[in-house]
Design a protein around this motif. Structure first.
Motif, short mmCIF file in Angstrom:
data_model
loop_
_atom_site.label_atom_id
_atom_site.label_comp_id
_atom_site.label_asym_id
_atom_site.label_seq_id
_atom_site.Cartn_x
_atom_site.Cartn_y
_atom_site.Cartn_z
N VAL A 42 0.84 -1.19 0.00
CA VAL A 42 0.00 0.00 0.00
C VAL A 42 0.87 1.24 0.00
O VAL A 42 1.88 1.31 0.73
CB VAL A 42 -0.93 0.01 1.24
CG1 VAL A 42 -1.64 1.35 1.38
CG2 VAL A 42 -1.95 -1.12 1.14
N ASN A 90 -4.50 0.39 -4.50
CA ASN A 90 -3.86 0.35 -3.18
C ASN A 90 -3.07 1.62 -2.87
O ASN A 90 -2.05 1.57 -2.17
CB ASN A 90 -2.94 -0.87 -3.05
CG ASN A 90 -3.70 -2.17 -2.93
OD1 ASN A 90 -4.92 -2.21 -3.12
ND2 ASN A 90 -3.00 -3.24 -2.61
N LEU A 94 -8.50 -5.08 3.25
CA LEU A 94 -7.47 -5.84 2.53
C LEU A 94 -7.01 -7.05 3.35
O LEU A 94 -6.75 -8.12 2.79
CB LEU A 94 -6.28 -4.94 2.20
CG LEU A 94 -6.47 -3.95 1.05
CD1 LEU A 94 -5.31 -2.98 0.99
CD2 LEU A 94 -6.63 -4.69 -0.28
N VAL A 117 -6.73 -6.57 -4.31
CA VAL A 117 -6.32 -5.21 -4.62
C VAL A 117 -7.54 -4.31 -4.56
O VAL A 117 -8.64 -4.71 -4.95
CB VAL A 117 -5.67 -5.15 -6.03
CG1 VAL A 117 -5.48 -3.73 -6.49
CG2 VAL A 117 -4.35 -5.90 -6.04
#
Length: 477
Positions: free
Chosen positions: A125, A372, A406, A412
């Motif tokens: 991320v 992300n 997530l 994703v």
């Protein structure tokens, strides 16, 4: 280095995200900061008189209160010390003097690959917390490069250029100028202030906290929290004038005009300092010292833009000529065109390309084409009437919710183009009749390419948190 989260920037937004990440202890993360210290805006701006325009109890994290503020409106050095204190909690995660040169999404391994000045970083991320007031905007003035004397922007203050006994010129009358002009007026042999457009100014009402008050804040954190809530509620009322509600606009206008009349008795100077656009269209400034400083001996207001420089002679658009030894540029920042955007490469192109017609997003935090990735302090993520820290905390809450999602689902997160378009349309609808777009001014809140309000959230701070403070997976494909 492989981490779950890479945070770019160690100002308010980056440190706020880092502290929340550290306290929950679920993800590995790193904070990448190109400077030699944390603090962002408050590290860079060290000009005389620099201070915050939001009361200190509100211009600080709700989850990291401080009892050390000495004034209602904190001096810049105190804000910087506060951020340094906050950074100590996450010091092990902060890499200073580390500039992100490139950040590229790799769909094959679903990771962001960062090229930095101190080595590669790979992260699941990416959090862009690079700020919007980082790159000084320099005026396009013929002869500026050849000026025979010290010349510098307020955000790059030259502390070796002593104004004492010298002829100093300040270009601009925005937020930085109204703070620095009074200090320069005290020391310079002569001070010339070039004003392209007059600012709206209201009383600041700053005061020192007494020792008893500071002791009470330290002994009872609830007292500071109560003051924070009271100030927040008062500032929320300011949205009505920005929404162009007639009574609210009239009240703010009269407050500013009364302040001008009380502090500037000379009718000619008062006329030159009276704005020709609606109040609130540009940033409303707070000062009890700016108008008096302009009336000191040796200080001259030039109600015209700086047009060109010939050696040490500054020529204004009104034809006047002024001899100058030191030139101070209080000309703002590249705000609607973020310099870092060209370095971020998403699924189909750079962030600069995605924002070629102006910054867009969903929830003021995520951008289609950039999986992300989360942008703090980005599109429509500031306030024209309340504290930006409230918005930052809301965005960090959104980020943490996305990380939880997530963790549960894997995969994703990329917001859909339709969700982004819908959010952008909502912003445009809310902003359409606001004073920012209807007030007859040109401001850094509005993108010149599209005429859209791209910097500010055009509603209450509470509504920003209600709508954008909690992650919702529905808009993601």
């Amino acid at each position: 280095m492989d981490v779950d989260v890479a945070v770019v920037g160690a100002g308010f937004a980056g440190l706020g995200a880092a502290i929340r990440l550290a306290r929950r202890g679920r993800e590995s993360f790193v904070v990448l900061e190109r400077g030699e210290d944390v603090g962002g805006t408050w590290r860079d701006n060290t000009y005389p008189g620099v201070a915050c325009d939001v009361p200190a109890q509100l211009y600080s994290f709700s989850f990291a209160p401080s009892a050390r503020w000495t004034r209602l409106f904190a001096p810049g050095a105190e804000v910087q010390e506060y951020l340094r204190a906050c950074a100590r909690e996450v010091a092990a995660h902060v890499r200073l003097r580390t500039e992100v040169l490139r950040a590229r999404w790799d769909g094959a391994d679903a990771r962001w690959h960062l090229v930095t000045s101190t080595g590669p970083v790979r992260a699941r991320v990416l959090v862009l917390a690079a700020g919007r007031l980082t790159e000084p905007r320099l005026p396009d003035v013929p002869g500026l490069a050849d000026f025979d004397g010290p010349v510098f922007h307020t955000a790059r203050w030259d502390h070796g250029a002593d104004p004492a006994g010298r002829r100093v010129a300040v270009v601009g009358t925005g937020a930085s100028a109204v703070q620095v002009v009074p200090r320069l007026a005290e020391r310079a042999a002569a001070l010339t202030v070039f004003q392209r457009s007059a600012p709206w100014v209201v009383p600041r009402g700053d005061r020192a906290y007494s020792p008893a008050e500071r002791a009470a804040f330290a002994a009872d954190p609830g007292r500071a929290a109560a003051e924070r809530a009271e100030v927040f509620a008062q500032m929320e009322q300011g949205i009505e004038a920005r929404r162009a509600v007639p009574a609210a606009v009239a009240a703010l206008r009269e407050r500013a005009l009364a302040h001008l009349a009380a502090q500037v008795p000379d009718p000619a100077l008062r006329a030159a300092l009276t704005p020709d656009y609606e109040v609130g269209c540009k940033r409303v400034l707070l000062s009890d010292e700016f108008y008096p400083a302009l009336q000191r001996p040796g200080v001259a207001l030039v109600p015209a833009a700086l047009q060109r420089l010939e050696g040490r002679t500054a020529l204004a658009a009104d034809g006047s000529r002024h001899e100058v030894d030191v030139l101070v540029l209080a000309t703002g920042f590249s705000s609607t065109r973020q310099p870092y955007a060209r370095r971020v490469v998403g699924r189909t192109g750079t962030l600069e390309q995605a924002w070629s017609a102006g910054m867009v997003s969903h929830a003021s935090t995520v951008v289609h084409g950039f999986p992300n990735a989360f942008v703090l302090d980005g599109p429509n993520a500031s306030l024209g009437h309340n504290s930006a820290v409230h918005v930052i905390e809301s965005q960090v809450g959104y980020l943490l919710g996305a990380l939880d999602h997530l963790a549960r689902t894997g995969g994703v997160l990329e917001v859909s183009a339709g969700a982004q378009a819908g959010y952008t349309a909502d912003i445009d609808r809310m902003a359409r009749d606001s004073v920012w777009l209807r007030g007859g001014c040109s401001s850094w809140y509005v993108d010149a390419r599209s005429g859209r309000l791209t910097l500010l959230w055009p509603d209450t701070a509470e509504e920003f948190r209600r709508r954008n403070g909690t992650f919702d997976p529905a808009p993601f494909g």
